[in-house]
Design an enzyme around this catalytic site. Sequence first.
Site, PDB file in Angstrom:
ATOM      1  CD1 TRP A 160      -6.108   0.189  -5.475  1.00 41.16           C
ATOM      2  CD2 TRP A 160      -4.276   0.027  -4.200  1.00 41.16           C
ATOM      3  NE1 TRP A 160      -6.430   0.654  -4.224  1.00 41.16           N
ATOM      4  CE2 TRP A 160      -5.318   0.572  -3.420  1.00 41.16           C
ATOM      5  CE3 TRP A 160      -3.024  -0.166  -3.610  1.00 41.16           C
ATOM      6  CZ2 TRP A 160      -5.158   0.922  -2.090  1.00 41.16           C
ATOM      7  CZ3 TRP A 160      -2.855   0.175  -2.280  1.00 41.16           C
ATOM      8  CH2 TRP A 160      -3.911   0.708  -1.531  1.00 41.16           C
ATOM      9  CB  CYS A 161      -3.528  -3.963  -2.169  1.00 37.61           C
ATOM     10  SG  CYS A 161      -2.626  -4.606  -0.745  1.00 37.61           S
ATOM     11  CE1 TYR A 162       4.273  -8.214  -4.532  1.00 36.26           C
ATOM     12  CE2 TYR A 162       4.298  -8.111  -2.126  1.00 36.26           C
ATOM     13  CZ  TYR A 162       4.749  -8.673  -3.313  1.00 36.26           C
ATOM     14  OH  TYR A 162       5.665  -9.689  -3.285  1.00 36.26           O
TER      15      TYR A 162
END
Length: 485
Positions: A169-171
Site C-alpha cells: 500500500w506504500c506509495y
Amino acid sequence: MISSSKLKSVDFYRKIPRDLTEASLSGAGLSIVAALAMVFLFGMELSNYLAVNTSTSVIVDRSSDGEFLRIDFNLSFPALSCEFASVDVSDVLGTNRLNITKTVRKYSIDRNLVPTGSEFHPGPIPTVSKHGDDVEENHDDGSVPLSSRNFDSYSHQYPVLVVNFYAPWCYWSNRLKPSWEKTAKIMRERYDPEMDGRIILAKVDCTEEIDLCRRHHIQGYPSIRIFRKGSDLKENQGHHDHESYYGDRDTESLVAAMETYVANIPKDAHVLALEDKSNKTVDPAKRPAPLTSGCRIEGFVRVKKVPGSVVISARSGSHSFDPSQINVSHYVTQFSFGKRLSAKMFNELKRLTPYVGGHHDRLAGQSYIVKHGDVNANVTIEHYLQIVKTELVTLRSSKELKLVEEYEYTAHSSLVHSFYVPVVKFHFEPSPMQVLVTELPKSFSHFITNVCAIIGGVFTVAGILDSIFHNTLRLVKKVELGKNI
C-alpha cells in the site's frame, strides 16, 4: 566646669539604699514570671524579624529573556527508533521547524530503557531525489521473496544479502519496485547465485510477514537493509546500528551501490559462507537485532512565547509508516521551561516562597504506556501545558536586587485514537501575566524599638502588679487588725 553635684541632679535613676527596701516572696515570684515573659517575647520578636515577609502581585509579563522561551526535555521511547525519530516545533504564528538536530541528542535504548551504545549519529542522510526509474517498465521478479521460514538460511548463505522491506500500500514502495526488480536481475546476471553468489537481492512483504519485520524493527517503508553473514548490525564507536541504504532509488544508483558492497569480497566467499552455514556456532559479535529498539531524546529548543507545540514522531521524506505498528509510549525524565536554576538559586526560591517550585517539572517521572495490539493501535498521546511565570525580587546583604525567574505549569494528558501516524504532542500555552513576589525589607531600628518596648513594658507592668498586690495585702492586714481591736 560643671561640678559632679550638678550632673547628679539630672540622674533619672536615683538609688535607694538597700537597707530601706524590703523584699517579699510575691515580688520574687512576679520577677521570675516577668523575666520569663521578657525572654519569650524577645524570642518571638527575633523570629519575626528573621522571617521572610513578601508581597505578591499579578502583573503583565516583563521577562528579561525577551520573546523567546527555552524548553528542556529528556524523553525515553522504548518502541520508537532513533532512525526516524524527529523533534518538530510549531506555533500559532506559523513557525514550523522540522527535525531539529542542532540542540537535540539521541541515544539508542532497549525496551528496559537501558542505553545500548553511545550517542546516535545517523550521519548525513542524502535527500532522495530519485525514487525509482522515470519510465516504469514491467519486469519479472528478479529479487527473492523471503519469509520467516527461509530468511535465516538466505542471510547466512550469501556474504551480502540486501533486503527491501516494503508494503504494497506504500506509495514509495511502489515507486521503488520496478528499479529494485531490474537491479536484482542485473546483479543476478553479474553474480550468478549458483556460480558466484557473493550478493543477492531479496524482498519482504511486511503486510504478510509482520513478525519478521517487527523482529528487525522495520518502522518505515521501504527500508533497505544490508545483511552480512546473517546480521545487519554494524558497530560504530561502541554503538550498534542497522546497516541501511539511504541513497537514490533509480536502477543506476542501486547497481552502483551494490557493486560497492561486493568490491572487497573474494569470489570464493560464497563457498566459505556455505561452510559457515554448516557450522552451528554463532559469532557472538554478530548477534541478531533486538526485538525492539528504542530511543532516548534529550536537549532543548527555543520557542516564541505564544501558544504552540513540540511534536515527536516518526518522520521521513522518502518512507511511509504503518500507523498500527508505531508505538509512541514514553517516559518523561524532564520537561521544563525557562533557564535551569542552580542549587543556590533554588534554595533562595524556597526561602522566599516555599510553595513555589513544586510544579517546575510537573511531568518528571511520569510514564505513558500504550500496549501493542489492535485495540490500542494508532494512539496519539497529547499533553496540554499551561505555563505561568513567577518572578522574585529579593534584597540580601549585598544590597543589590536579584531577579529569580521560574516557570511552572499545569499538565493534562490524554490518549487519542487516530487514523494518522501516532505522535507525541506537547501543547504549551504561556500566560501573558506573571506573578511578582517581592521581599519586604525590615528595619533593624524597628526591631530594637520593639525589643525596648517589650523589656520596658513587661518591667513596668510587673512593677504595677507588684505594687497593687503589695498594697492590697497591707490593706487587708490593717482591716484585720482593726476588727480584733
